[in-house]
Design a protein around this motif. Sequence first.
Motif, PDB file in Angstrom:
ATOM      1  N   PRO A 139     -15.064 -10.677   8.738  1.00 39.95           N
ATOM      2  CA  PRO A 139     -14.190  -9.372   8.104  1.00 39.95           C
ATOM      3  C   PRO A 139     -12.680  -9.491   8.654  1.00 39.95           C
ATOM      4  CG  PRO A 139     -16.124  -8.633   9.079  1.00 39.95           C
ATOM      5  CD  PRO A 139     -16.031 -10.103   9.756  1.00 39.95           C
ATOM      6  N   VAL A 140     -11.732  -9.312   7.729  1.00 44.36           N
ATOM      7  CA  VAL A 140     -10.374  -9.156   7.925  1.00 44.36           C
ATOM      8  C   VAL A 140      -9.669  -8.227   7.626  1.00 44.36           C
ATOM      9  CG1 VAL A 140      -8.297 -10.718   7.236  1.00 44.36           C
ATOM     10  CG2 VAL A 140     -10.497 -11.865   7.489  1.00 44.36           C
ATOM     11  N   TYR A 141      -8.806  -7.375   8.477  1.00 47.29           N
ATOM     12  CA  TYR A 141      -8.145  -6.319   8.453  1.00 47.29           C
ATOM     13  C   TYR A 141      -7.245  -6.198   9.191  1.00 47.29           C
ATOM     14  CZ  TYR A 141      -6.670  -1.729   7.248  1.00 47.29           C
ATOM     15  OH  TYR A 141      -5.909  -0.469   6.869  1.00 47.29           O
ATOM     16  N   GLN A 142      -5.899  -6.414   8.779  1.00 45.00           N
ATOM     17  CA  GLN A 142      -4.575  -6.383   9.539  1.00 45.00           C
ATOM     18  C   GLN A 142      -4.630  -7.336  10.880  1.00 45.00           C
ATOM     19  OE1 GLN A 142      -3.271  -4.798   6.957  1.00 45.00           O
ATOM     20  NE2 GLN A 142      -2.235  -3.385   8.211  1.00 45.00           N
ATOM     21  N   VAL A 143      -5.251  -8.618  10.579  1.00 42.60           N
ATOM     22  CA  VAL A 143      -5.226  -9.261  11.829  1.00 42.60           C
ATOM     23  C   VAL A 143      -4.450 -10.508  11.893  1.00 42.60           C
ATOM     24  CG1 VAL A 143      -7.526  -8.533  12.821  1.00 42.60           C
ATOM     25  CG2 VAL A 143      -7.371 -10.268  11.035  1.00 42.60           C
ATOM     26  N   GLU A 144      -3.235 -10.672  11.410  1.00 46.75           N
ATOM     27  CA  GLU A 144      -2.505 -11.726  10.963  1.00 46.75           C
ATOM     28  C   GLU A 144      -2.111 -12.417  12.524  1.00 46.75           C
ATOM     29  OE1 GLU A 144       1.486 -11.318   9.502  1.00 46.75           O
ATOM     30  OE2 GLU A 144       1.441  -9.292  10.161  1.00 46.75           O
TER      31      GLU A 144
ATOM     32  N   ASP B   5     -10.207  -6.983   3.669  1.00 47.68           N
ATOM     33  CA  ASP B   5     -10.729  -5.508   3.512  1.00 47.68           C
ATOM     34  C   ASP B   5      -9.340  -4.680   3.223  1.00 47.68           C
ATOM     35  OD1 ASP B   5     -12.638  -3.373   3.166  1.00 47.68           O
ATOM     36  OD2 ASP B   5     -12.293  -2.827   5.149  1.00 47.68           O
ATOM     37  N   GLY B   6      -8.589  -5.200   2.296  1.00 44.59           N
ATOM     38  CA  GLY B   6      -7.547  -4.400   1.995  1.00 44.59           C
ATOM     39  C   GLY B   6      -6.356  -4.622   2.709  1.00 44.59           C
ATOM     40  N   SER B   7      -6.387  -5.873   3.745  1.00 43.31           N
ATOM     41  CA  SER B   7      -5.072  -5.826   4.593  1.00 43.31           C
ATOM     42  C   SER B   7      -3.724  -5.611   3.808  1.00 43.31           C
ATOM     43  CB  SER B   7      -5.109  -7.235   5.293  1.00 43.31           C
ATOM     44  OG  SER B   7      -6.202  -7.282   6.075  1.00 43.31           O
ATOM     45  N   ARG B   8      -2.763  -4.990   4.707  1.00 43.15           N
ATOM     46  CA  ARG B   8      -1.583  -4.954   4.018  1.00 43.15           C
ATOM     47  C   ARG B   8      -0.332  -5.930   4.787  1.00 43.15           C
ATOM     48  NH1 ARG B   8      -1.487   0.915   5.209  1.00 43.15           N
ATOM     49  NH2 ARG B   8      -2.613  -0.143   6.747  1.00 43.15           N
TER      50      ARG B   8
ATOM     51  N   LEU C 192     -12.938 -13.146  -0.261  1.00 47.82           N
ATOM     52  CA  LEU C 192     -13.078 -12.049  -1.087  1.00 47.82           C
ATOM     53  C   LEU C 192     -11.837 -11.173  -0.677  1.00 47.82           C
ATOM     54  CD1 LEU C 192     -14.543 -10.398  -2.999  1.00 47.82           C
ATOM     55  CD2 LEU C 192     -16.012  -9.771  -1.382  1.00 47.82           C
ATOM     56  N   HIS C 193     -11.145 -10.703  -1.657  1.00 46.29           N
ATOM     57  CA  HIS C 193     -10.150  -9.740  -1.562  1.00 46.29           C
ATOM     58  C   HIS C 193     -10.829  -8.435  -2.034  1.00 46.29           C
ATOM     59  CE1 HIS C 193      -7.000 -12.462  -0.108  1.00 46.29           C
ATOM     60  NE2 HIS C 193      -7.552 -13.088  -1.313  1.00 46.29           N
ATOM     61  N   LYS C 194     -10.719  -7.279  -1.251  1.00 45.43           N
ATOM     62  CA  LYS C 194     -11.196  -6.032  -2.010  1.00 45.43           C
ATOM     63  C   LYS C 194     -10.440  -4.769  -1.151  1.00 45.43           C
ATOM     64  CE  LYS C 194     -15.272  -4.838   0.866  1.00 45.43           C
ATOM     65  NZ  LYS C 194     -15.212  -3.499   0.616  1.00 45.43           N
ATOM     66  N   GLN C 195     -10.816  -3.720  -1.760  1.00 43.61           N
ATOM     67  CA  GLN C 195     -10.210  -2.311  -1.085  1.00 43.61           C
ATOM     68  C   GLN C 195     -10.692  -2.334   0.088  1.00 43.61           C
ATOM     69  OE1 GLN C 195     -10.329   0.739  -4.239  1.00 43.61           O
ATOM     70  NE2 GLN C 195      -8.485  -0.018  -5.173  1.00 43.61           N
ATOM     71  N   ASN C 196     -10.067  -1.549   0.869  1.00 43.70           N
ATOM     72  CA  ASN C 196     -10.541  -0.981   2.275  1.00 43.70           C
ATOM     73  C   ASN C 196     -11.724  -0.368   2.188  1.00 43.70           C
ATOM     74  OD1 ASN C 196     -10.258   0.871   4.764  1.00 43.70           O
ATOM     75  ND2 ASN C 196      -9.882  -1.141   5.417  1.00 43.70           N
ATOM     76  N   GLU C 197     -12.723  -0.506   2.755  1.00 42.55           N
ATOM     77  CA  GLU C 197     -14.115   0.453   2.671  1.00 42.55           C
ATOM     78  C   GLU C 197     -14.449   0.311   4.220  1.00 42.55           C
ATOM     79  OE1 GLU C 197     -16.290   0.363  -1.155  1.00 42.55           O
ATOM     80  OE2 GLU C 197     -15.972  -1.829  -0.580  1.00 42.55           O
TER      81      GLU C 197
END
Length: 89
Positions: free
Chosen positions: A12-17, A42-45, A65-70
């Motif tokens: 899972p990837v979220y805001q972890v650049e 998971d919707g990273s910006r 897989l790119h998706k909206q944050n859930e």
Amino acid sequence: MLKNVTFSIIIPVYQVEAYLQECIDSVLNQSFQDYEIWLIDDGSRDQSPAICDAYAQQDARIHVLHKQNEGLSAARNDGMKRASGAYII
């Protein structure tokens, strides 16, 4: 359809650049090679989606897989739905 592999590795990837490349590289540097990697954005910006895409272009075992944050659980579940490995980690 994806080739069946021994392991499907779901990340899972979220805001972890800041940590993402090190994470992916640590998997790619293993001697065992019969796996696929699912990067679930998971919707990273931040730049995480671009990093995921760059790795997927370089290695056919990597899928994105790119998706909206859930949230984390939803991201993991989405990865599990797509996994083709005999074992999921």
